[in-house]
Design an enzyme around this catalytic site. Sequence first.
Site, PDB file in Angstrom:
ATOM      1  N   ASP A   1       0.839  -1.200   0.000  1.00 29.06           N
ATOM      2  CA  ASP A   1       0.000   0.000   0.000  1.00 29.06           C
ATOM      3  C   ASP A   1       0.875   1.251   0.000  1.00 29.06           C
ATOM      4  O   ASP A   1       1.748   1.401   0.851  1.00 29.06           O
ATOM      5  CB  ASP A   1      -0.916  -0.016   1.230  1.00 29.06           C
ATOM      6  CG  ASP A   1      -2.075   0.950   1.076  1.00 29.06           C
ATOM      7  OD1 ASP A   1      -2.372   1.356  -0.067  1.00 29.06           O
ATOM      8  OD2 ASP A   1      -2.685   1.306   2.102  1.00 29.06           O
TER       9      ASP A   1
ATOM     10  N   HIS B   1      -3.768  13.926   1.003  1.00 28.20           N
ATOM     11  CA  HIS B   1      -4.010  13.017   2.133  1.00 28.20           C
ATOM     12  C   HIS B   1      -2.820  13.059   3.095  1.00 28.20           C
ATOM     13  O   HIS B   1      -2.997  13.177   4.307  1.00 28.20           O
ATOM     14  CB  HIS B   1      -4.222  11.595   1.603  1.00 28.20           C
ATOM     15  CG  HIS B   1      -4.332  10.552   2.685  1.00 28.20           C
ATOM     16  ND1 HIS B   1      -5.400  10.480   3.554  1.00 28.20           N
ATOM     17  CD2 HIS B   1      -3.482   9.548   3.041  1.00 28.20           C
ATOM     18  CE1 HIS B   1      -5.211   9.470   4.393  1.00 28.20           C
ATOM     19  NE2 HIS B   1      -4.058   8.886   4.111  1.00 28.20           N
TER      20      HIS B   1
ATOM     21  N   GLU C   1     -10.434   3.761   3.965  1.00 27.92           N
ATOM     22  CA  GLU C   1      -9.598   4.576   3.071  1.00 27.92           C
ATOM     23  C   GLU C   1      -9.949   4.194   1.637  1.00 27.92           C
ATOM     24  O   GLU C   1      -9.846   3.025   1.260  1.00 27.92           O
ATOM     25  CB  GLU C   1      -8.099   4.346   3.340  1.00 27.92           C
ATOM     26  CG  GLU C   1      -7.659   4.908   4.687  1.00 27.92           C
ATOM     27  CD  GLU C   1      -6.140   4.958   4.869  1.00 27.92           C
ATOM     28  OE1 GLU C   1      -5.429   4.134   4.260  1.00 27.92           O
ATOM     29  OE2 GLU C   1      -5.676   5.822   5.634  1.00 27.92           O
TER      30      GLU C   1
ATOM     31  N   GLU D   1      -9.240   3.858  -2.056  1.00 22.90           N
ATOM     32  CA  GLU D   1      -7.987   3.753  -2.813  1.00 22.90           C
ATOM     33  C   GLU D   1      -8.223   3.072  -4.158  1.00 22.90           C
ATOM     34  O   GLU D   1      -9.236   2.409  -4.366  1.00 22.90           O
ATOM     35  CB  GLU D   1      -6.958   2.929  -2.024  1.00 22.90           C
ATOM     36  CG  GLU D   1      -6.757   3.444  -0.598  1.00 22.90           C
ATOM     37  CD  GLU D   1      -5.511   2.903   0.077  1.00 22.90           C
ATOM     38  OE1 GLU D   1      -4.710   2.226  -0.615  1.00 22.90           O
ATOM     39  OE2 GLU D   1      -5.340   3.155   1.281  1.00 22.90           O
TER      40      GLU D   1
ATOM     41  N   ASP E   1      -8.909   0.255   2.323  1.00 24.30           N
ATOM     42  CA  ASP E   1      -7.905  -0.107   3.326  1.00 24.30           C
ATOM     43  C   ASP E   1      -8.438   0.288   4.701  1.00 24.30           C
ATOM     44  O   ASP E   1      -8.096   1.341   5.253  1.00 24.30           O
ATOM     45  CB  ASP E   1      -6.592   0.623   2.991  1.00 24.30           C
ATOM     46  CG  ASP E   1      -5.520   0.389   4.045  1.00 24.30           C
ATOM     47  OD1 ASP E   1      -5.539  -0.665   4.691  1.00 24.30           O
ATOM     48  OD2 ASP E   1      -4.656   1.284   4.203  1.00 24.30           O
TER      49      ASP E   1
ATOM     50  N   ARG F   1      -7.688   3.969  13.632  1.00 21.24           N
ATOM     51  CA  ARG F   1      -6.850   5.151  13.868  1.00 21.24           C
ATOM     52  C   ARG F   1      -6.270   5.195  15.277  1.00 21.24           C
ATOM     53  O   ARG F   1      -5.172   5.743  15.475  1.00 21.24           O
ATOM     54  CB  ARG F   1      -7.656   6.429  13.614  1.00 21.24           C
ATOM     55  CG  ARG F   1      -8.233   6.549  12.226  1.00 21.24           C
ATOM     56  CD  ARG F   1      -7.179   6.406  11.154  1.00 21.24           C
ATOM     57  NE  ARG F   1      -7.745   6.621   9.820  1.00 21.24           N
ATOM     58  CZ  ARG F   1      -7.061   6.459   8.700  1.00 21.24           C
ATOM     59  NH1 ARG F   1      -5.791   6.050   8.731  1.00 21.24           N
ATOM     60  NH2 ARG F   1      -7.638   6.665   7.530  1.00 21.24           N
TER      61      ARG F   1
ATOM     62  N   GLN G   1      -3.463   2.828  15.237  1.00 18.43           N
ATOM     63  CA  GLN G   1      -2.416   3.392  14.357  1.00 18.43           C
ATOM     64  C   GLN G   1      -1.589   4.470  15.065  1.00 18.43           C
ATOM     65  O   GLN G   1      -0.359   4.468  14.988  1.00 18.43           O
ATOM     66  CB  GLN G   1      -3.092   3.985  13.114  1.00 18.43           C
ATOM     67  CG  GLN G   1      -2.117   4.535  12.075  1.00 18.43           C
ATOM     68  CD  GLN G   1      -2.839   5.131  10.858  1.00 18.43           C
ATOM     69  OE1 GLN G   1      -4.067   5.087  10.765  1.00 18.43           O
ATOM     70  NE2 GLN G   1      -2.081   5.662   9.929  1.00 18.43           N
TER      71      GLN G   1
ATOM     72  N   LYS H   1      -3.870  -1.773  10.262  1.00 17.17           N
ATOM     73  CA  LYS H   1      -4.309  -1.849   8.877  1.00 17.17           C
ATOM     74  C   LYS H   1      -4.276  -3.261   8.309  1.00 17.17           C
ATOM     75  O   LYS H   1      -4.487  -3.439   7.108  1.00 17.17           O
ATOM     76  CB  LYS H   1      -3.432  -0.943   8.005  1.00 17.17           C
ATOM     77  CG  LYS H   1      -3.737   0.535   8.209  1.00 17.17           C
ATOM     78  CD  LYS H   1      -2.692   1.396   7.560  1.00 17.17           C
ATOM     79  CE  LYS H   1      -3.051   2.867   7.628  1.00 17.17           C
ATOM     80  NZ  LYS H   1      -4.062   3.267   6.649  1.00 17.17           N
TER      81      LYS H   1
ATOM     82  N   THR I   1      -8.864  -5.818   4.270  1.00 18.52           N
ATOM     83  CA  THR I   1      -8.787  -4.877   3.153  1.00 18.52           C
ATOM     84  C   THR I   1      -9.734  -5.379   2.076  1.00 18.52           C
ATOM     85  O   THR I   1      -9.602  -6.515   1.616  1.00 18.52           O
ATOM     86  CB  THR I   1      -7.349  -4.800   2.588  1.00 18.52           C
ATOM     87  OG1 THR I   1      -6.449  -4.458   3.648  1.00 18.52           O
ATOM     88  CG2 THR I   1      -7.240  -3.757   1.485  1.00 18.52           C
TER      89      THR I   1
ATOM     90  N   GLU J   1      -9.588  12.447   7.880  1.00 18.38           N
ATOM     91  CA  GLU J   1      -9.445  13.775   7.283  1.00 18.38           C
ATOM     92  C   GLU J   1     -10.737  14.575   7.378  1.00 18.38           C
ATOM     93  O   GLU J   1     -10.729  15.753   7.712  1.00 18.38           O
ATOM     94  CB  GLU J   1      -9.082  13.656   5.799  1.00 18.38           C
ATOM     95  CG  GLU J   1      -7.666  13.250   5.515  1.00 18.38           C
ATOM     96  CD  GLU J   1      -7.460  13.063   4.019  1.00 18.38           C
ATOM     97  OE1 GLU J   1      -7.373  14.069   3.304  1.00 18.38           O
ATOM     98  OE2 GLU J   1      -7.407  11.908   3.559  1.00 18.38           O
TER      99      GLU J   1
END
Length: 432
Positions: free
Chosen positions: A130, A137, A202, A204, A236, A240, A243, A256, A260, A377
Site C-alpha cells: 500500500d 491526504h 480509506e 484507494e 484499506d 486510527r 495506528q 491496517k 482490506t 481527514e
Amino acid sequence: MNDTHNPALRSWVESANDASSDFPIQNLPFGVFSNGGERRCGVAIGDRIVDVSAVADSFTGGAADIARACSAPVLNSVMAESNANLSEFRAQLSSLLSSDSASRTALEKALVPMADATLHLPADVGDYTDFYASIYHATNVGKLFRPDNPLLPNYKHVPIGYHGRASSLIPTGAEIARPSGQTHPSEKDPPKFGPSAGLDYEAEVGFFVGTPNRLGTAIPIDEAANHIFGFCLVNDWSARDIQSWEYQPLGPFLAKNFATTVSPWVVTREAIEPFRVPAFFRPADDPKPLPYLSSEEDEKAGGLDLTIEVFIRTSIMREGGLRPTRISVASFSDMYWTTAQMLAHHASGGCNLRTGDLLASGTVSGPEEGMQGCLLEITRRGANPLQLSSGEERKFLHDGDEIILRGYFERDGCARIGMGECSGRVVAHYSS
Ligand code: CA
C-alpha cells in the site's frame, strides 16, 4: 487506442448500452464468479457476465489461450498472458459482443446474470503493498499527527509505501469485524487493549501486476505501465486509535492488517488508455523526481482521469429505506505519484513483483473540502463530526455502517467506463 475504444460501439447485450452502466462494451473487465458451481473467470458486459471458458471455441490464436485460462478459479494465469494476447482477446470479445456479430447465438448461452452470481477475489494475491501517493491526504493526516511538521521531508522524493497483508484481503460485500488492539488514549493512563474506537475506511485504487520481474532486476519507468494488468478499487480499513500508538518508528502494522476489501472487476490496462492524462503538475520549487522515476511519457500520460466516490449507509438508513449518502468525490488525477512511478520504485532495489501481486495507491484525496477519502481527514480526527442525511453524525465508523466505493473513468468523446462497487459493512464480530 483502437476499435475497442470506439464510443459508437453498441452491444447486442442491451443493458450494456445503458449510459449509466459501468460495463459498456468499451470496458470488458475481468473478474472471478460462481453461480452454484465452481469458481471461474468471466468478463462483465452490462448486467451479465460472459462465462468465457464455456465459449473458448469462439476465440482463435492467442485469444483462445486466454479464453481457456478463464476456467481457473483465479485470474493469475490470465494476468500472466502477454499484452499482445490480452489485446487480441479484447478485440475478439469486443467483436463477438458488438451489435452486428454473427456469433450472438453461441455467446448468448454463456451469459450469466450478474445478480445470480457470487463475485470473488479476482486473484490469488502473493503480496500486497500500500502506497501513500496523495500529497493532500499525506498533508492532512500529517497535520493531525504532527501539527508542526505535516509533510515529511522525503515525501516529494520517495513514493512512500508499506508492505501490507495479503491474507486478509476480502471480496466486496464481505463483513468487516471491528478489530481489537492496543491503544494509548491518554498520556496519564497506561496503554490498554480492546475494540477499536477509531475505525475508518480509506478509498484507494488498486492495480494488479501482470508481467513479473526477476529478483534483482528493476523495472524501467518507461516499461512500468506495461507491467500493470489492470485496476480495481480498494478499501484499506484502518483503526486510527491503534495506528496513532503503534506507527512510530516502523509505520502501520496491526492498525491496517485486519481486513482490506477489494472490488471484483479488474478494468484492464488497455480499457483505460483513453483516460490517460498528465501526471500531477509539480510546482517549480518541487524537486524533480530522480531519473529512475522520471520519464517524459509518464509526465505526459501517467495520470488517470478516474473519479472515486464514497458512500455510507448506516443501520438506521438501511432500516428506514434511505439511500446511501455520498460523503466524498475525488479525482485520481490529483495523486502526486503515478502508478508507473509506484511500480518502478517498488522494483528499483531488485524486489521481484509477481503476477497477481496487488499494489494500492493510498487514500485518494483532493485539495478541497468534500474530496477527502477517509473519516480521519473529513472529521479532523473526530473533532468535526460528519453530519448524515439520517440526522446521525459520525466521528468514526459504528457497527452496522456500510462503506461503498464507486469509481468511473469519464472524458469527452469517450464512452464512460466504471469499476463497479467495493463495499463492506462493519460488524462487532464475525458470525462464525
Ligand atoms: Ca492506505
